[in-house]
Design an enzyme around this catalytic site. Structure first.
Site, PDB file in Angstrom:
ATOM      1  CE1 TYR A  47      -3.856   2.344   0.703  1.00  0.00           C
ATOM      2  CE2 TYR A  47      -2.352   3.345   2.281  1.00  0.00           C
ATOM      3  CZ  TYR A  47      -3.513   3.391   1.550  1.00  0.00           C
ATOM      4  OH  TYR A  47      -4.336   4.476   1.652  1.00  0.00           O
ATOM      5  CE  LYS A 104      -3.509   5.208  -1.689  1.00  0.00           C
ATOM      6  NZ  LYS A 104      -4.533   5.845  -2.548  1.00  0.00           N
TER       7      LYS A 104
END
Length: 342
Positions: free
Chosen positions: A230, A234
């Protein structure tokens, strides 16, 4: 902003400091009185430490305001633009739930037309808005996006604002996650941004008008164990935003197309249902409405910029790589306990 949905937090204190001690409109008049009036000079002589403190605060306030002004001018390429929000159309990915749902509702309350691209239909409350239009779309598929874009243009006109908001999180360690999970996560959190702009950005460039909003995360700056995939996706979104902003000016010659980066902390949505993020005075767990309001307030201004919430812990997260390596490593190790899946 004396209080917030999250209660009395560090951001509230920061807001008070900016409105008082770091406001040049408050500190500069006091400094001028201390230097150019007889009574002020008398007080300064009697309390030299207070005078030095006032001088330092006034200097910081001026520097802070000049830095904000410079950021605004440079990020907007030194040119202004006007938005007629009764005629603008917003494309919003992941607008059926979570932060996206609240963004859609806030935009439509201002009379702005919103086209939601999502694999799930919006809730009844969201769907009832006469300015909200739902298009079932797998944003990981360029063909699906192209099909939805055709429908949007024929029914709503050419979109002028793109909000890449959709995101997923697995909460897996590097070895516990599967290849399919990692690929899916990057397809939604990173690759979809490229698919969306490749479909809609050419019209914005031709008109030299519009905006691209990239919803990233503070995790894009601060990598945490148990969610490395994640954080990496990002971080890629942050790089996408930065590169897009530079290309719009240097390669596409569209300086009026705005770019906004959103770096929010952990928020009470389904994205973190399997994680245990902290909820403290310094780093509160956010309500989705708080993030949505910050995004919409920035979009409405029609300017490029960066949205960081919470601001206090967010400032630290966005600048963590400027810290010594041992502090960076200690911080990431500490985050393991906070991001440990149930």
């Amino acid at each position: 902003m004396w209080t917030s949905r999250e209660g009395f937090t560090a951001d509230v204190c920061g807001w008070l400091i900016q409105k008082t001690l770091l406001s040049p409109w408050k500190t500069l008049p006091l400094l001028l009185l201390a230097q150019f009036t007889s009574h002020g000079r008398e007080i300064a002589q009697q309390h030299p430490k207070l005078h030095y403190t006032l001088h330092g605060l006034a200097s910081l306030a001026v520097i802070h305001r000049l830095n904000a002004w410079t950021n605004h001018k440079v990020l907007n390429n030194g040119v202004s633009d006007q938005y007629d929000w009764t005629r603008e159309t917003v494309v919003l990915t992941g607008g059926s739930n979570g932060i996206g749902r609240h963004i859609a509702l806030l935009l439509t309350k201002r009379g702005i037309t919103v086209a939601i691209l999502d694999i799930e239909p919006p809730t009844k409350e969201t769907e009832d808005g006469d300015k909200i239009h739902y298009y079932e779309c797998d944003i990981t598929s360029p063909d699906a996006i192209a099909s939805a874009a055709t429908d949007i243009r024929s029914s709503l006109g050419t979109p002028t604002v793109l909000i890449n908001n959709a995101g997923v999180c697995t909460g897996q360690t590097i070895l516990s996650g599967t290849e399919a999970q990692t690929r899916r996560l990057f397809e939604v959190n990173t690759f979809s941004h490229y698919h969306i702009v490749r479909e809609f950005l050419p019209a914005l460039i031709t008109a030299n008008h519009g905006m691209v909003v990239t919803v990233s995360s503070q995790s894009g700056y601060t990598t945490a164990p148990n969610m490395v995939d994640y954080s990496a996706s990002k971080a890629a979104a942050v790089a996408f935003h930065e590169g897009l902003a530079a290309e719009l000016r240097t390669r596409y010659h569209a300086p009026r197309v705005r770019t906004v980066l959103v770096a929010q902390g952990f928020t009470r949505t389904g994205l973190i249902r399997n994680l245990t993020p902290e909820d403290t005075w310094f780093n509160p767990l956010l309500e989705p409405e708080t993030v949505a309001e910050a995004v919409v307030d920035t979009v409405i201004k029609g300017r490029s910029g960066r949205v960081v919430v919470p601001g206090t812990s967010g400032w630290l997260a966005c600048n963590i790589r400027s810290l010594p390596l041992w502090m960076q490593h200690w911080t990431r190790s500490r985050l393991e306990r906070l991001m440990r899946a149930f």
